[in-house]
Motif scaffolding. Sequence first.
Motif, PDB file in Angstrom:
ATOM      1  N   LEU A   6      72.671  40.456 -50.011  1.00  0.00           N
ATOM      2  CA  LEU A   6      73.811  40.074 -49.187  1.00  0.00           C
ATOM      3  C   LEU A   6      74.590  41.327 -48.801  1.00  0.00           C
ATOM      4  CD1 LEU A   6      75.130  37.073 -51.306  1.00  0.00           C
ATOM      5  CD2 LEU A   6      73.829  36.948 -49.184  1.00  0.00           C
ATOM      6  N   PRO A   7      75.274  41.304 -47.673  1.00  0.00           N
ATOM      7  CA  PRO A   7      76.149  42.431 -47.336  1.00  0.00           C
ATOM      8  C   PRO A   7      77.253  42.571 -48.382  1.00  0.00           C
ATOM      9  CG  PRO A   7      76.054  40.846 -45.523  1.00  0.00           C
ATOM     10  CD  PRO A   7      75.294  40.261 -46.664  1.00  0.00           C
ATOM     11  N   ASP A   8      77.833  43.719 -48.442  1.00  0.00           N
ATOM     12  CA  ASP A   8      78.913  44.025 -49.365  1.00  0.00           C
ATOM     13  C   ASP A   8      80.148  43.160 -49.061  1.00  0.00           C
ATOM     14  OD1 ASP A   8      81.509  46.107 -49.405  1.00  0.00           O
ATOM     15  OD2 ASP A   8      80.272  46.152 -51.218  1.00  0.00           O
ATOM     16  N   TRP A   9      80.879  42.805 -50.104  1.00  0.00           N
ATOM     17  CA  TRP A   9      82.103  41.997 -49.995  1.00  0.00           C
ATOM     18  C   TRP A   9      83.058  42.577 -48.951  1.00  0.00           C
ATOM     19  CZ3 TRP A   9      84.113  37.577 -52.365  1.00  0.00           C
ATOM     20  CH2 TRP A   9      85.494  37.392 -52.268  1.00  0.00           C
ATOM     21  N   ASN A  10      83.320  43.893 -49.039  1.00  0.00           N
ATOM     22  CA  ASN A  10      84.272  44.528 -48.124  1.00  0.00           C
ATOM     23  C   ASN A  10      83.779  44.519 -46.685  1.00  0.00           C
ATOM     24  OD1 ASN A  10      86.223  45.050 -50.095  1.00  0.00           O
ATOM     25  ND2 ASN A  10      85.150  46.914 -50.729  1.00  0.00           N
ATOM     26  N   GLU A  11      82.472  44.687 -46.490  1.00  0.00           N
ATOM     27  CA  GLU A  11      81.902  44.615 -45.131  1.00  0.00           C
ATOM     28  C   GLU A  11      82.142  43.236 -44.526  1.00  0.00           C
ATOM     29  OE1 GLU A  11      77.889  46.501 -44.037  1.00  0.00           O
ATOM     30  OE2 GLU A  11      77.722  45.923 -46.150  1.00  0.00           O
ATOM     31  N   VAL A  12      81.918  42.199 -45.326  1.00  0.00           N
ATOM     32  CA  VAL A  12      82.108  40.827 -44.846  1.00  0.00           C
ATOM     33  C   VAL A  12      83.594  40.586 -44.552  1.00  0.00           C
ATOM     34  CG1 VAL A  12      81.890  38.373 -45.440  1.00  0.00           C
ATOM     35  CG2 VAL A  12      80.041  39.965 -45.994  1.00  0.00           C
ATOM     36  N   ALA A  13      84.467  41.082 -45.424  1.00  0.00           N
ATOM     37  CA  ALA A  13      85.911  40.921 -45.203  1.00  0.00           C
ATOM     38  C   ALA A  13      86.335  41.595 -43.900  1.00  0.00           C
ATOM     39  CB  ALA A  13      86.691  41.495 -46.390  1.00  0.00           C
ATOM     40  N   GLN A  14      85.833  42.791 -43.645  1.00  0.00           N
ATOM     41  CA  GLN A  14      86.191  43.507 -42.409  1.00  0.00           C
ATOM     42  C   GLN A  14      85.654  42.785 -41.179  1.00  0.00           C
ATOM     43  OE1 GLN A  14      84.671  47.423 -43.230  1.00  0.00           O
ATOM     44  NE2 GLN A  14      86.305  47.888 -44.686  1.00  0.00           N
ATOM     45  N   ALA A  15      84.417  42.288 -41.258  1.00  0.00           N
ATOM     46  CA  ALA A  15      83.835  41.560 -40.122  1.00  0.00           C
ATOM     47  C   ALA A  15      84.617  40.269 -39.867  1.00  0.00           C
ATOM     48  CB  ALA A  15      82.363  41.261 -40.391  1.00  0.00           C
ATOM     49  N   ALA A  16      85.041  39.601 -40.936  1.00  0.00           N
ATOM     50  CA  ALA A  16      85.839  38.383 -40.780  1.00  0.00           C
ATOM     51  C   ALA A  16      87.181  38.704 -40.134  1.00  0.00           C
ATOM     52  CB  ALA A  16      86.039  37.711 -42.134  1.00  0.00           C
ATOM     53  N   ASP A  17      87.779  39.806 -40.532  1.00  0.00           N
ATOM     54  CA  ASP A  17      89.047  40.225 -39.929  1.00  0.00           C
ATOM     55  C   ASP A  17      88.884  40.498 -38.437  1.00  0.00           C
ATOM     56  OD1 ASP A  17      90.386  39.990 -42.326  1.00  0.00           O
ATOM     57  OD2 ASP A  17      90.431  42.155 -42.730  1.00  0.00           O
ATOM     58  N   ARG A  18      87.777  41.134 -38.054  1.00  0.00           N
ATOM     59  CA  ARG A  18      87.532  41.437 -36.631  1.00  0.00           C
ATOM     60  C   ARG A  18      87.465  40.164 -35.794  1.00  0.00           C
ATOM     61  NH1 ARG A  18      84.335  45.537 -38.812  1.00  0.00           N
ATOM     62  NH2 ARG A  18      82.411  44.342 -38.653  1.00  0.00           N
ATOM     63  N   LEU A  19      86.968  39.073 -36.399  1.00  0.00           N
ATOM     64  CA  LEU A  19      86.884  37.795 -35.683  1.00  0.00           C
ATOM     65  C   LEU A  19      88.113  36.923 -35.939  1.00  0.00           C
ATOM     66  CD1 LEU A  19      83.132  36.742 -36.090  1.00  0.00           C
ATOM     67  CD2 LEU A  19      84.224  37.943 -34.192  1.00  0.00           C
ATOM     68  N   ALA A  20      89.101  37.468 -36.658  1.00  0.00           N
ATOM     69  CA  ALA A  20      90.337  36.750 -36.990  1.00  0.00           C
ATOM     70  C   ALA A  20      90.060  35.461 -37.762  1.00  0.00           C
ATOM     71  CB  ALA A  20      91.160  36.479 -35.724  1.00  0.00           C
ATOM     72  N   LEU A  21      89.093  35.523 -38.673  1.00  0.00           N
ATOM     73  CA  LEU A  21      88.778  34.375 -39.517  1.00  0.00           C
ATOM     74  C   LEU A  21      89.681  34.424 -40.746  1.00  0.00           C
ATOM     75  CD1 LEU A  21      84.871  34.556 -39.415  1.00  0.00           C
ATOM     76  CD2 LEU A  21      86.406  33.246 -37.931  1.00  0.00           C
ATOM     77  N   ALA A  22      90.376  33.370 -40.992  1.00  0.00           N
ATOM     78  CA  ALA A  22      91.313  33.323 -42.113  1.00  0.00           C
ATOM     79  C   ALA A  22      90.617  32.806 -43.368  1.00  0.00           C
ATOM     80  CB  ALA A  22      92.504  32.446 -41.753  1.00  0.00           C
ATOM     81  N   SER A  23      89.485  33.402 -43.698  1.00  0.00           N
ATOM     82  CA  SER A  23      88.705  32.998 -44.865  1.00  0.00           C
ATOM     83  C   SER A  23      88.252  34.233 -45.620  1.00  0.00           C
ATOM     84  CB  SER A  23      87.464  32.203 -44.446  1.00  0.00           C
ATOM     85  OG  SER A  23      87.835  31.023 -43.772  1.00  0.00           O
TER      86      SER A  23
END
Length: 180
Positions: A6-23
Amino acid sequence: MSAIELPDWNEVAQAADRLALASSPAELHGALCGWLAAGGADAPDWPARVMADPGVPAPQAGDALDRLRSASVAQLGDADFGFTLLLPDGEPPVVRAAALFAWCRAFLGGFGLAVEGKPLSEEGQEALRDLASLGAAQIDANDDGSDEEALVEIEEYLRMAVLLLHADCALGPQHRARLH
């Protein structure tokens, strides 16, 4: 352990932020795995599907959220049971437990969106009840975080429960379709 990581936790958090996902990454992975385990489509626009919001943009091909989808699909189908949960590494057990409970709640949401009345085995029904119990769990404010071993056992149980539900809902219908 699966060869597909799986991708790294921080990578997923940053990608979610770029899409403005509040998860959180745990919530995104849980919802995705619930969706896939229930037989939901492996689709590039998975965030819109698992969040039941067509306005959510699709991740860019190859970004962390796209890799999260492809790795999750591969892990769920891994004959060597290489499925893993995306939880924060190196955090105290109380933080990881909170992420695990959030993962379970999100799994149930994604699963509910895709299951569409598919029959569950008795073991699958029990696994789903256990996931619901974990999703409803709360962290004890007095927890000193010494339950690392219990957390590892719960995580291992969850891995097997998710694979069982995936077999009931996604793999079973695929195998039955091939027989006809």
